[in-house]
Design an enzyme around this catalytic site. Structure first.
Site, PDB file in Angstrom:
ATOM      1  N   LYS A   1       6.738   0.087  -8.314  1.00 17.22           N
ATOM      2  CA  LYS A   1       6.408   1.509  -8.348  1.00 17.22           C
ATOM      3  C   LYS A   1       7.492   2.239  -7.568  1.00 17.22           C
ATOM      4  O   LYS A   1       7.937   1.751  -6.520  1.00 17.22           O
ATOM      5  CB  LYS A   1       5.029   1.720  -7.714  1.00 17.22           C
ATOM      6  CG  LYS A   1       4.514   3.148  -7.760  1.00 17.22           C
ATOM      7  CD  LYS A   1       3.111   3.246  -7.166  1.00 17.22           C
ATOM      8  CE  LYS A   1       2.540   4.652  -7.266  1.00 17.22           C
ATOM      9  NZ  LYS A   1       1.179   4.756  -6.702  1.00 17.22           N
TER      10      LYS A   1
ATOM     11  N   SER B   1      -2.311   7.159  -9.622  1.00 17.08           N
ATOM     12  CA  SER B   1      -0.912   7.506  -9.697  1.00 17.08           C
ATOM     13  C   SER B   1       0.016   6.372 -10.143  1.00 17.08           C
ATOM     14  O   SER B   1       1.139   6.643 -10.562  1.00 17.08           O
ATOM     15  CB  SER B   1      -0.440   8.005  -8.340  1.00 17.08           C
ATOM     16  OG  SER B   1      -0.447   6.965  -7.388  1.00 17.08           O
TER      17      SER B   1
ATOM     18  N   SER C   1      -5.475   4.704  -6.954  1.00 17.90           N
ATOM     19  CA  SER C   1      -4.226   4.782  -7.722  1.00 17.90           C
ATOM     20  C   SER C   1      -3.721   3.469  -8.315  1.00 17.90           C
ATOM     21  O   SER C   1      -2.794   3.475  -9.116  1.00 17.90           O
ATOM     22  CB  SER C   1      -3.121   5.383  -6.857  1.00 17.90           C
ATOM     23  OG  SER C   1      -3.226   6.784  -6.840  1.00 17.90           O
TER      24      SER C   1
END
Lengths: 491, 95
Positions: free
Chosen positions: A83, A158, A182
């Site tokens: 990420k 997210s 997330s």
């Protein structure tokens, strides 16, 4: 190209590790085939912000060499995605923001370092909601990510880029972070496995901070076995993170062998109220029946303050965010406004231009709840309610080993559907936020479909009881095959 | 509770954020709704409840005050928009 090579992308990390060990293919072949797949398919998804092809191939070549010499770590030559919230030395690290569009991380996050030391090959950096603030991946400066199951829908957020890429078989696994859901909510929306361990289990060093008392790194993969394998590498004490916990890391992979006979599974009555899509609720109940058939016993538990978890979160998280994001001043790194009149103008315009709408909204919410005259009514009050919520869980875990329920109130929603209404968006995390507030480990695994969209089963454990979650998930995946389903456009 | 434009302007200034006129209008509306939403907390009975300071209810670890970092100023300054002679440049502060 042999038949095994054609199917490399469809294999889990454990299967790929076996293939590499047998010599079915090399790490360089594996890496190149996934890079080709990313080049071919990611334009549909926008799951990547940066693809690191050259360093990936170089790392793969080193892994092949190590294997030939009988060396190499436990993830030697296995591909992964980070990420874009994790600092990666020499590589652009944006956190999904215009603010960091020009930021080249000068050091590696501990997570990045540990995975590299274990031999993992990093294919690139995944798209995400800006500064991890969002539940749909639509707040990213680099554009929304599409859900591989329906390109018009959100993959959640997210960690939406990580989840979409793993679901689309662009990589067997990816790192993620979870402040309010997330990792788990995008895992549910994309039919992948997502685990957020206990607060402090994985180092936050080099992971760009959003809300430091809630942030925790974790894994998105397709199998619980792969999640266990990666968690074992990522977990552990780090003196560079002041909230890192000094406690031995158990053998997560070895722990999967035990049965779940007698495991006490808690069902929260409030989870099945009117807020939950009925068909999703049915899938979750069917999954609970599977756990029962595997020997688990179910017990009803009560989380009386559950409905206050979202408002509590939307005081605590913005407060911490407003403090953490004050470091972005246009001076030392990040976006800098041009032709500033004075220092104040430089700060205000650099931040006004560099941050997107949702991030500004959260900074302002946080600033408000911490400001003179409002601190006691909001911030202090929220931290008190947070204690009540944590105590509810503590009480529940006196009677059960794992609490199960839905991960999200509905399957993946359409891009554009919720982005204009912050409250509706925030309520998407109603089932996941409690675990962050209480610092508990939690996980989502695929448990079926509604209208051809994946549904997630959510599991929460007591502090440091990751093994219960992983074992439960692994046994469920041995008894079912939801996790092997692949979106039609990405076979 | 509805926030006024003056209040939002004050918050934006405290947060060092320059907003456009459109952004102000939207912020007044959306921040008011968020504040209304979190106002639900007021109905919780928290008499005598200790505010949570750490998710694991433990204290922050301390470390000896020793130098562990090496000087990497040059590398760190590669990310800055304006530097000179190892210093970060900002608009003139003292007239």
């Amino acid at each position: 190209m042999s038949a095994t090579q054609l199917e490399m992308h469809a294999q889990s990390m454990s299967e790929l590790a076996a293939g590499l060990a047998r010599g079915d293919f090399t790490s360089v072949e594996l890496t190149q085939s996934l890079l080709d797949r990313i080049a071919q398919l990611d334009e549909k998804l926008n799951a990547f912000i940066t693809v690191t092809a050259e360093p990936a191939l170089a790392a793969a070549a080193r892994a092949d060499k190590a294997r030939a010499a009988g060396d190499g770590g436990v993830l030697n030559g296995l591909p992964i995605i980070h990420k874009d919230i994790f600092c990666t030395r020499g590589v652009k690290t944006t956190c999904g923001s215009k603010m960091l569009n020009n930021f080249i991380a000068p050091y590696d996050a501990t997570v990045v370092e540990k995975l590299a030391d274990a031999g993992a090959v990093v294919l690139g950096k995944s798209n995400m909601d800006e500064f991890a603030m969002g539940s749909s991946n639509e707040t990213s400066f680099f554009g929304p990510v599409s859900n591989p199951w329906d390109l018009a829908r959100s993959p959640g957020g997210s960690s939406g880029g990580s989840a979409a890429a793993v679901a689309a078989r662009l990589a067997p696994a990816a790192t993620g972070t979870d402040t309010g859901g997330s990792i788990r909510q995008p895992a549910a929306m994309t039919g992948t496995v997502g685990i957020k361990p206990t607060y402090g289990r994985i180092s936050r060093y080099g992971m760009i901070a959003f809300a430091s008392s809630l942030d925790q790194a974790g894994v998105i993969s397709r199998t619980a076995e792969d999640a266990a394998r990666l968690l074992g590498v990522m977990a552990g004490f780090d003196e560079r993170d002041s909230t890192s916990i000094d406690r031995p890391v158990p053998d997560y992979l070895g722990g999967l062998k035990e049965s779940i006979k007698g495991l006490r599974v808690g069902i929260v009555r409030q989870h099945f109220d009117e807020g939950l899509d009925k068909a999703c609720g049915d899938r979750v109940k069917e999954a609970i029946a599977v756990l029962e058939s595997l020997g688990a016993t179910t017990v009803e538990v009560d989380l009386p303050n559950l409905d206050l978890s979202v408002p509590t979160y939307y005081v605590v998280a913005p407060a911490e965010c407003s403090s953490n994001l004050s470091r972005f001043d246009g001076v030392r790194f990040g976006h800098r406004a041009e032709n500033a009149e004075d220092l104040l103008d430089l700060y205000c315009r650099s931040r006004g231009e560099g941050f997107g709408d949702e991030v500004k909204r959260r900074i302002m919410t946080g600033t408000y709840v911490l400001s003179a005259g409002y601190y006691d009514a909001y911030y202090l009050k929220a931290q008190q309610v947070r204690h009540l919520i944590a105590d509810d869980f503590k009480q529940a875990f006196a009677a059960v080993d794992v609490i199960v329920g839905p991960t999200a109130p509905s399957p993946a929603f359409k891009l554009g559907d919720k982005i204009d209404d912050p409250i509706t968006m925030y309520l998407n995390d109603i089932y996941t936020i409690g675990a962050n507030l209480a610092g508990l480990p939690a996980m989502s695994i695929p448990c079926g479909f509604v209208d051809e969209l994946p549904v997630g089963l959510h599991m929460v454990g007591a502090h440091f009881a990751e093994e219960n979650l992983l074992r439960c998930a692994h046994k469920y995946q041995q008894a079912t095959d939801w996790h092997t389903a692949c979106p039609a456009d990405f076979l | 509770m509805s926030l006024s434009k003056d209040q939002v302007q004050h918050i934006a200034m405290l947060a060092r954020l320059k907003l456009s006129e459109d952004e102000y209008a939207e912020s007044v509306e959306k921040l008011s709704r968020i504040v209304d939403f979190v106002d639900q907390l007021s109905r919780a009975d928290t008499v005598g409840v200790i505010p949570m300071a750490h998710p694991l209810d433990t204290a922050q670890r301390l470390r000896p005050d020793v130098v562990v970092e090496t000087d990497e100023r040059d590398r760190y300054q590669e990310n800055a928009a304006a530097v000179s002679d190892g210093l970060y440049l900002v608009p003139k502060v003292i007239e």
